[in-house]
Design an enzyme around this catalytic site. Structure first.
Site, PDB file in Angstrom:
ATOM      1  N   SER A 113      22.223  17.825  18.732  1.00  0.00           N
ATOM      2  CA  SER A 113      22.473  17.139  19.998  1.00  0.00           C
ATOM      3  C   SER A 113      22.126  18.040  21.184  1.00  0.00           C
ATOM      4  O   SER A 113      20.984  18.418  21.364  1.00  0.00           O
ATOM      5  CB  SER A 113      23.920  16.637  20.043  1.00  0.00           C
ATOM      6  OG  SER A 113      24.141  15.816  21.166  1.00  0.00           O
ATOM      7  N   HIS A 147      25.031   9.187  22.000  1.00  0.00           N
ATOM      8  CA  HIS A 147      23.958   8.792  21.096  1.00  0.00           C
ATOM      9  C   HIS A 147      24.015   7.312  20.743  1.00  0.00           C
ATOM     10  O   HIS A 147      23.699   6.913  19.626  1.00  0.00           O
ATOM     11  CB  HIS A 147      23.945   9.686  19.848  1.00  0.00           C
ATOM     12  CG  HIS A 147      23.726  11.128  20.179  1.00  0.00           C
ATOM     13  ND1 HIS A 147      22.510  11.596  20.635  1.00  0.00           N
ATOM     14  CD2 HIS A 147      24.574  12.187  20.179  1.00  0.00           C
ATOM     15  CE1 HIS A 147      22.624  12.901  20.888  1.00  0.00           C
ATOM     16  NE2 HIS A 147      23.860  13.270  20.629  1.00  0.00           N
TER      17      HIS A 147
END
Length: 304
Positions: A87, A190
């Site tokens: 991430s 996300h």
């Protein structure tokens, strides 16, 4: 073969940079990285509380800045065959491999963190880790609760994201054979709930120069090993709303014959996953300067 890993949000903990400040020049590097991000990273990494640094707008620059500040202490990192970040850690990797300048990476991550914090405040949402269970059944339960599988971390861990009520539903009704644990994050990262943050990051990245990666960057989207600077940047932007396929990243590391990994600070999360999912791969988590000697030794052994 050696790979360098960069952790994602949630790995930070109060005061984790304090021990590193004993190294000559380290405090100056952190200060300069903080200036580029418009954030007091020295305070964030030493005196701010866990509650303060859980703020997405602070956490993301802090995590990226910490990794980039420690990297010069790891001279053998130049021998790595690949870099992979989870991430927000992909921004650490983009700077470490030369795709972005350090200043550009810090500027963009400040925009990303602030924009994701704003998106999270707009709609109550969150994330929860689903541990264990049969993957098809887990995915079906996540969907039935109204959530999305946002992180495929491997080793029997999938992270669900969605509206707060949907996360509560999943926690109350876990899939058979699985445990569900709510995560201390501000929003449904996300997923499409972060659409406004993706747009803000895309706007901030217009005209941002890139260079090709050296060595390869292993992408969260699908585990692809990338060298194209523009492609890495495009994926950094899109990944705000796409699932993190850390399982695919580990498959690529295995295909690259990686036998050793070193995790940059705030370290520990990714090396723990690697231990479970990639047995036989040697790991060092850089938690304090005391871990540097082991990391250097591991790196030298892995490239000889």
């Amino acid at each position: 073969m050696l790979a360098i890993l960069a952790p994602g949000q949630g790995a930070q903990r109060q005061g984790f940079l304090a021990d590193w400040l004993t190294l000559p020049g380290f405090g100056q590097r952190v200060g300069e990285l903080g200036e580029a991000a418009g954030t007091d990273l020295l305070a964030a990494g030493t005196t701010m509380s866990d509650a303060d640094i859980s703020n997405t707008a602070i956490a993301q620059p802090l995590i990226v800045g910490a990794g980039l500040a420690v990297l010069p202490e790891l001279s053998v990192a130049a021998e790595a065959v690949a870099y992979a970040g989870h991430s927000v850690g992909e921004f650490t990797v983009a700077a470490a491999t030369g795709v972005l300048t350090t200043d550009a990476a810090m500027r963009l991550i400040a925009v990303r963190g602030s924009a994701m914090a704003a998106a999270s405040a707009a709609v109550p949402s969150g994330m929860a880790a689903v541990l264990g269970g049969d993957e098809p059944a887990v995915l079906a339960a996540i969907a039935a609760a109204g959530c999305i599988a946002a992180n495929f971390n491997g080793a029997g861990q999938i992270v669900a994201a969605g509206p707060a009520v949907a996360i509560d539903r999943l926690v109350a009704e876990p899939p058979a054979g699985a445990r569900v644990r709510s995560l201390a994050v501000a929003g449904a990262f996300h997923t499409e709930l972060m659409g406004s943050a993706r747009a803000a990051l895309a706007d901030a990245a217009v005209g941002c120069p890139t260079a090709d990666a050296d060595p390869v960057v292993v992408s969260n989207r699908d585990g692809a090993p990338l060298t194209s600077g523009p492609e890495v940047l495009r994926r950094l932007i899109d990944q705000v709303c796409l699932p993190v396929r850390w399982d695919a990243c580990m498959q690529t590391l295995a295909a690259l014959d990686v036998t050793a990994v070193i995790e940059l600070p705030p370290a520990g999360t990714l090396t723990a996953i690697v231990r479970r999912a990639m047995p036989g791969v040697a790991v060092v988590a850089l938690r304090t300067p005391d871990d540097l000697a082991a990391a250097r030794e591991l790196a030298l052994v892995s490239v000889t």
